[in-house]
Design a protein around this motif. Structure first.
Motif, mmCIF file in Angstrom:
data_model
loop_
_atom_site.group_PDB
_atom_site.id
_atom_site.type_symbol
_atom_site.label_atom_id
_atom_site.label_comp_id
_atom_site.label_asym_id
_atom_site.label_seq_id
_atom_site.Cartn_x
_atom_site.Cartn_y
_atom_site.Cartn_z
ATOM 1 N N GLU A 108 -17.721 -1.727 -0.898
ATOM 2 C CA GLU A 108 -16.983 -1.330 -1.882
ATOM 3 C C GLU A 108 -17.447 -0.047 -2.458
ATOM 4 O OE1 GLU A 108 -14.490 -4.423 -2.586
ATOM 5 O OE2 GLU A 108 -14.691 -2.566 -3.763
ATOM 6 N N GLU A 157 -3.214 13.362 1.201
ATOM 7 C CA GLU A 157 -2.778 13.139 2.521
ATOM 8 C C GLU A 157 -2.552 11.738 3.066
ATOM 9 O OE1 GLU A 157 -4.927 17.308 4.145
ATOM 10 O OE2 GLU A 157 -5.033 15.553 5.556
ATOM 11 N N GLY A 158 -1.801 11.583 3.995
ATOM 12 C CA GLY A 158 -1.706 10.106 4.830
ATOM 13 C C GLY A 158 -2.927 9.855 5.382
ATOM 14 N N LEU A 159 -3.038 8.838 6.078
ATOM 15 C CA LEU A 159 -4.344 8.426 6.915
ATOM 16 C C LEU A 159 -4.186 8.939 8.161
ATOM 17 C CD1 LEU A 159 -3.760 5.971 4.890
ATOM 18 C CD2 LEU A 159 -5.007 4.611 6.123
ATOM 19 N N PHE A 178 -11.034 3.854 5.892
ATOM 20 C CA PHE A 178 -10.545 2.612 5.999
ATOM 21 C C PHE A 178 -10.924 2.215 7.192
ATOM 22 C CE2 PHE A 178 -7.754 2.453 2.271
ATOM 23 C CZ PHE A 178 -7.287 3.473 1.933
ATOM 24 N N PHE A 200 -5.822 -3.929 7.346
ATOM 25 C CA PHE A 200 -7.101 -2.706 6.678
ATOM 26 C C PHE A 200 -7.659 -3.466 5.729
ATOM 27 C CE2 PHE A 200 -5.179 1.314 8.232
ATOM 28 C CZ PHE A 200 -3.970 0.785 8.749
ATOM 29 N N GLY A 201 -8.932 -2.723 5.752
ATOM 30 C CA GLY A 201 -9.914 -3.092 4.750
ATOM 31 C C GLY A 201 -9.527 -2.345 3.304
ATOM 32 N N PRO A 202 -10.233 -2.633 2.259
ATOM 33 C CA PRO A 202 -9.658 -2.067 0.936
ATOM 34 C C PRO A 202 -9.879 -0.591 0.974
ATOM 35 C CG PRO A 202 -11.463 -3.310 0.637
ATOM 36 C CD PRO A 202 -11.310 -3.524 2.017
ATOM 37 N N GLY A 203 -10.770 -0.073 1.802
ATOM 38 C CA GLY A 203 -10.968 1.376 1.684
ATOM 39 C C GLY A 203 -12.539 1.849 0.881
ATOM 40 N N PHE A 213 6.237 0.868 10.514
ATOM 41 C CA PHE A 213 5.703 -0.058 9.498
ATOM 42 C C PHE A 213 5.909 0.705 8.078
ATOM 43 C CE2 PHE A 213 3.050 -2.828 12.264
ATOM 44 C CZ PHE A 213 3.355 -2.107 13.476
ATOM 45 N N TYR A 267 4.087 0.423 4.346
ATOM 46 C CA TYR A 267 2.729 -0.154 3.581
ATOM 47 C C TYR A 267 2.681 0.362 2.371
ATOM 48 C CZ TYR A 267 0.352 -1.080 8.250
ATOM 49 O OH TYR A 267 0.089 -1.424 9.430
ATOM 50 N N GLN A 314 0.105 1.313 -0.800
ATOM 51 C CA GLN A 314 -1.466 1.486 -1.045
ATOM 52 C C GLN A 314 -1.615 1.369 -2.556
ATOM 53 O OE1 GLN A 314 -2.870 5.363 0.393
ATOM 54 N NE2 GLN A 314 -4.959 4.677 -0.227
ATOM 55 N N GLY A 340 -8.251 -0.237 -4.828
ATOM 56 C CA GLY A 340 -8.983 -1.537 -4.583
ATOM 57 C C GLY A 340 -8.385 -2.407 -3.803
ATOM 58 N N LEU A 341 -7.160 -2.170 -3.447
ATOM 59 C CA LEU A 341 -6.384 -3.188 -2.292
ATOM 60 C C LEU A 341 -6.242 -2.683 -1.074
ATOM 61 C CD1 LEU A 341 -3.780 -4.556 -5.270
ATOM 62 C CD2 LEU A 341 -5.888 -5.575 -4.507
ATOM 63 N N GLY A 342 -6.369 -1.709 -0.913
ATOM 64 C CA GLY A 342 -6.119 -0.724 0.618
ATOM 65 C C GLY A 342 -4.627 -0.998 0.789
ATOM 66 N N LEU A 343 -4.299 -1.126 2.022
ATOM 67 C CA LEU A 343 -2.900 -0.998 2.402
ATOM 68 C C LEU A 343 -2.479 -2.386 2.617
ATOM 69 C CD1 LEU A 343 -4.028 1.911 3.176
ATOM 70 C CD2 LEU A 343 -2.412 1.915 5.225
ATOM 71 N N LEU A 349 0.903 -4.519 3.999
ATOM 72 C CA LEU A 349 2.037 -4.271 4.726
ATOM 73 C C LEU A 349 3.274 -4.960 4.170
ATOM 74 C CD1 LEU A 349 3.257 -3.582 7.424
ATOM 75 C CD2 LEU A 349 2.857 -5.738 8.168
ATOM 76 N N LEU A 377 3.444 4.492 2.091
ATOM 77 C CA LEU A 377 3.047 4.944 3.554
ATOM 78 C C LEU A 377 3.970 4.350 4.650
ATOM 79 C CD1 LEU A 377 -0.917 5.080 2.965
ATOM 80 C CD2 LEU A 377 0.694 6.853 2.891
ATOM 81 N N PHE A 389 0.764 8.210 10.612
ATOM 82 C CA PHE A 389 0.886 7.921 9.170
ATOM 83 C C PHE A 389 1.760 9.265 8.782
ATOM 84 C CE2 PHE A 389 -0.606 4.060 7.438
ATOM 85 C CZ PHE A 389 -1.741 3.588 8.440
ATOM 86 N N GLY A 400 3.020 10.245 2.712
ATOM 87 C CA GLY A 400 3.051 9.254 1.624
ATOM 88 C C GLY A 400 3.953 9.752 0.634
#
Lengths: 113, 110
Positions: free
Chosen positions: A8, A42-44, A89, A103-106, B33, B35, B37, B40-43, B45, B90, B101, B104
């Motif tokens: 985290e 920006e995007g990932l 991420f 994906f993880g939460p970042g 795809f 997603y 965002q 705290g929850l990330g991405l 789908l 995204l 990606f 967004g």
């Protein structure tokens, strides 16, 4: 099912400090592992990837090694810069009715001058 | 370079409106795809598509639908927008076994 856990945030470091962001995964089979980075507004974008055990991905001074025995893919950089401030991420992909990504939460990183 | 383009960077809509989010990719990728965002929850789908006119539900499809009439275009539809759909959306396509990606769309539902 497949899942990714990462440390985290936020993480705040001074410039030139050493960075580690931990990432562990749960998956069936042999997934590919990724680190994506999202700069403000920006995007990932892909930072690095590894496709099999013991592979090391590297880019822009960042490195991560695919450790199957510990199911980990920790991100490291020896000396961070202010421009590295972003959200990171961890992700995996596995082929299950087509390629699918989890994906993880970042983790938000802030680097101070 | 692969380009994934999302039609709007910011969008503000009212509760109950029908909302279309458009995404176009220029690399002839088959897999696309959507997603969302959230902090705290990330991405997470919402939907994905492996071919024209083909769609599959992701982890959180409720309240959304998608359309893929052409290979390069993948649209996300909110049939009746609600405040809990305020989020960053995204779009991505897959090539060379990695995701590309768009930048967004930040959607606010008031």
């Amino acid at each position: 099912g497949n899942s990714v856990t990462q440390m985290e945030g936020p993480v705040t470091l001074s410039e030139e400090a050493f960075l580690t962001i931990n990432c562990t995964y749960t998956a069936t089979g042999y997934p590919s592992l990724f680190w994506y980075v999202q700069y403000p507004g920006e995007g990932l974008q892909l930072l690095l990837k590894a496709t099999k055990a013991d592979d090391k991905g590297s880019n822009k001074g960042f490195e991560a090694t695919y450790r199957k025995e510990t199911t980990s893919f920790h991100l490291e950089k020896g000396s961070v810069q202010v421009s590295d401030s972003a959200v990171y991420f961890c992700a995996l992909s596995a082929f299950n009715y087509g390629q699918n990504f989890v994906f993880g939460p970042g983790t938000r990183l802030s680097v101070l001058p | 370079d692969v380009k994934v383009t999302q039609s709007s960077r910011y969008l503000v809509k009212r509760t109950g409106e029908k909302v279309f989010l458009e995404c176009v990719q220029d690399m002839d990728h088959e897999n696309m795809f959507w997603y969302r965002q959230d902090p705290g929850l990330g991405l997470r789908l919402i939907y994905f598509s492996y071919d024209v006119k083909m769609k599959e539900k992701g982890d959180i499809p409720e309240g959304y639908s998608v359309s893929r009439e052409k290979k390069e275009r993948f649209s996300l539809i909110l049939e009746s927008a609600s405040t809990n759909q305020t989020s960053m959306y995204l779009c991505a396509s897959v090539g060379e076994e990695k995701l590309f990606f768009g930048s967004g769309t930040q959607l606010s539902v008031l």
